[in-house]
Design a protein around this motif. Structure first.
Motif, short mmCIF file in Angstrom:
data_model
loop_
_atom_site.label_atom_id
_atom_site.label_comp_id
_atom_site.label_asym_id
_atom_site.label_seq_id
_atom_site.Cartn_x
_atom_site.Cartn_y
_atom_site.Cartn_z
N SER A 12 0.81 -1.21 0.00
CA SER A 12 0.00 0.00 0.00
C SER A 12 0.85 1.26 0.00
CB SER A 12 -0.93 0.01 1.23
OG SER A 12 -1.81 -1.09 1.21
N THR A 61 -1.90 -5.67 1.18
CA THR A 61 -2.43 -4.55 1.94
C THR A 61 -1.72 -4.48 3.29
OG1 THR A 61 -4.21 -5.82 2.98
CG2 THR A 61 -4.68 -4.81 0.84
N PRO A 69 -7.24 -0.33 2.23
CA PRO A 69 -6.88 -1.07 1.02
C PRO A 69 -7.51 -0.55 -0.26
CG PRO A 69 -8.58 -2.26 2.19
CD PRO A 69 -8.23 -1.06 3.05
N VAL A 70 -8.32 0.50 -0.17
CA VAL A 70 -9.11 0.94 -1.33
C VAL A 70 -8.21 1.32 -2.50
CG1 VAL A 70 -9.25 3.30 -0.44
CG2 VAL A 70 -10.95 2.48 -2.09
N GLN A 78 -6.98 -1.82 -4.27
CA GLN A 78 -8.11 -2.48 -4.92
C GLN A 78 -8.43 -1.82 -6.24
OE1 GLN A 78 -10.01 -5.42 -3.72
NE2 GLN A 78 -10.15 -5.21 -5.93
N GLY A 79 -8.36 -0.49 -6.27
CA GLY A 79 -8.60 0.23 -7.52
C GLY A 79 -7.57 -0.09 -8.58
N LEU A 81 -5.92 -2.91 -8.88
CA LEU A 81 -6.15 -4.27 -9.37
C LEU A 81 -7.36 -4.33 -10.30
CD1 LEU A 81 -5.32 -6.60 -6.37
CD2 LEU A 81 -3.84 -5.50 -8.03
N ASP A 82 -8.34 -3.48 -10.07
CA ASP A 82 -9.47 -3.40 -11.01
C ASP A 82 -8.97 -2.98 -12.39
OD1 ASP A 82 -11.20 -4.14 -9.01
OD2 ASP A 82 -11.83 -2.08 -8.55
N GLU A 118 -5.19 -11.80 -13.39
CA GLU A 118 -5.78 -11.92 -12.06
C GLU A 118 -4.68 -11.89 -11.01
OE1 GLU A 118 -9.06 -11.73 -9.80
OE2 GLU A 118 -9.10 -11.94 -11.98
N LYS A 178 -3.74 -11.73 -6.83
CA LYS A 178 -4.24 -11.95 -5.49
C LYS A 178 -4.02 -10.69 -4.65
CE LYS A 178 -1.66 -15.57 -4.84
NZ LYS A 178 -0.99 -16.72 -4.17
N LEU A 179 -5.09 -10.22 -4.00
CA LEU A 179 -4.98 -9.12 -3.05
C LEU A 179 -4.89 -9.74 -1.66
CD1 LEU A 179 -5.00 -6.05 -2.57
CD2 LEU A 179 -7.49 -6.21 -2.28
N GLY A 222 -4.98 -9.58 2.06
CA GLY A 222 -5.47 -8.65 3.07
C GLY A 222 -6.18 -9.38 4.19
#
Length: 278
Positions: free
Chosen positions: A164, A213, A219-220, A223-224, A226-227, A236, A238-239, A241
């Motif tokens: 992060s 994270t 973590p937002v 996450q953005g 990875l989108d 793909e 892996k996140l 967290g």
């Protein structure tokens, strides 16, 4: 009185039963953005000793310590590290990366600072502090060997740690990882669209398998990113967290794997090894 839980852990290990340790910033608190309140000033005024990390980790509190230098008996636990061993980084008015605890041998210097400060204040307990410090230093040597053995299972081409914020530079330097943070060394810095796009491109083109994270950073942002990676690169990732989030700027609460400094290190290394090993 200590600023962060990581600093407080050293003070407690060295001080043992002869000290009562108060902490200003609790478990999971981000020190970069911390704003001190009136309760903190009371704890600092009542303290026999004040330990803080230094290197501007505590953000705005650095000014507080400088202005009250003659009022409080304050010690920076990272203050004895030679400048040539510090990573260069502009952070909240400082010029060095403050996250020195991620290099276990480097963090050992904090033990000596705490030992000497407690011995000066309480000469009757000097032998106790000396013995506690020696035992803890030996434990940290064992911890460092354990970390290196655990990380040996990760091939060099998979040793890329995306987190992060850029807190793990000392970890990367000590244990052979390329470290990339979404945010800078300080989470107080602004995160712009160019940085988000740059990280998405890096993850997508290099097919990085996992990103991590942190317990003290929302973590937002990751996450953005990875989108964007999924949309642009059909990759793909892996996140990592939840209960597997890495401890970065603070320890965990009582009963968690990261409630102590050695526990924090073991948790982080175990999570990293499990996510990046083939």
């Amino acid at each position: 009185t200590c600023t962060t839980t990581i600093v407080a852990d050293v003070a407690q290990r060295v001080g043992g039963d002869r000290v009562q340790v108060e902490t200003l910033m609790g478990a999971g608190v981000d020190p970069h953005k911390y704003i001190s309140g009136s309760g903190d000033r009371k704890k600092l005024d009542q303290a026999h000793l004040v330990f803080f990390n230094g290197l501007h980790l505590e953000g705005k509190m650095a000014d507080l310590f400088e202005k009250n230098h003659d009022r409080w008996r304050a010690r920076a636990v990272a203050g004895s590290i030679p400048h040539e061993k510090l990573r260069t980084a502009e952070v909240d008015g400082g010029e060095h990366d403050p996250h020195v605890w991620f290099d276990v041998p480097l963090w050992k210097s904090s033990v000596g600072v705490v030992r000497d400060a407690l011995s000066d204040l309480d000469p009757a307990g000097a032998e106790v502090y000396k013995a506690n410090a020696a035992a803890y230093l030996a434990e940290l040597d064992d911890l460092d060997r354990e970390v290196r053995a655990k990380l040996d299972a990760i091939p060099k081409d998979r040793r890329v740690l995306v987190t992060s914020h850029d807190a793990f530079g000392y970890f990367g330097r000590a244990y052979g990882f390329e470290v990339i943070g979404l945010e800078g060394v300080s989470t107080a810095s602004e995160l712009g669209t160019p940085r988000r796009n740059e990280l998405a491109t890096l993850i997508g083109t290099r097919r990085i398998p996992a990103v991590f994270t942190e317990t003290s950073v929302p973590p937002v942002g990751l996450q953005g990113v990875l989108d964007d990676v999924r949309a642009k690169y059909q990759h793909e990732v892996k996140l990592i967290g939840g209960e597997n989030a890495l401890y970065s700027d603070a320890l965990g609460g009582p009963g968690t794997p990261g409630a102590t400094y050695p526990g924090m290190v073991r948790h982080n290394v175990g999570v990293i090894a499990a996510a990046l090993a083939p």
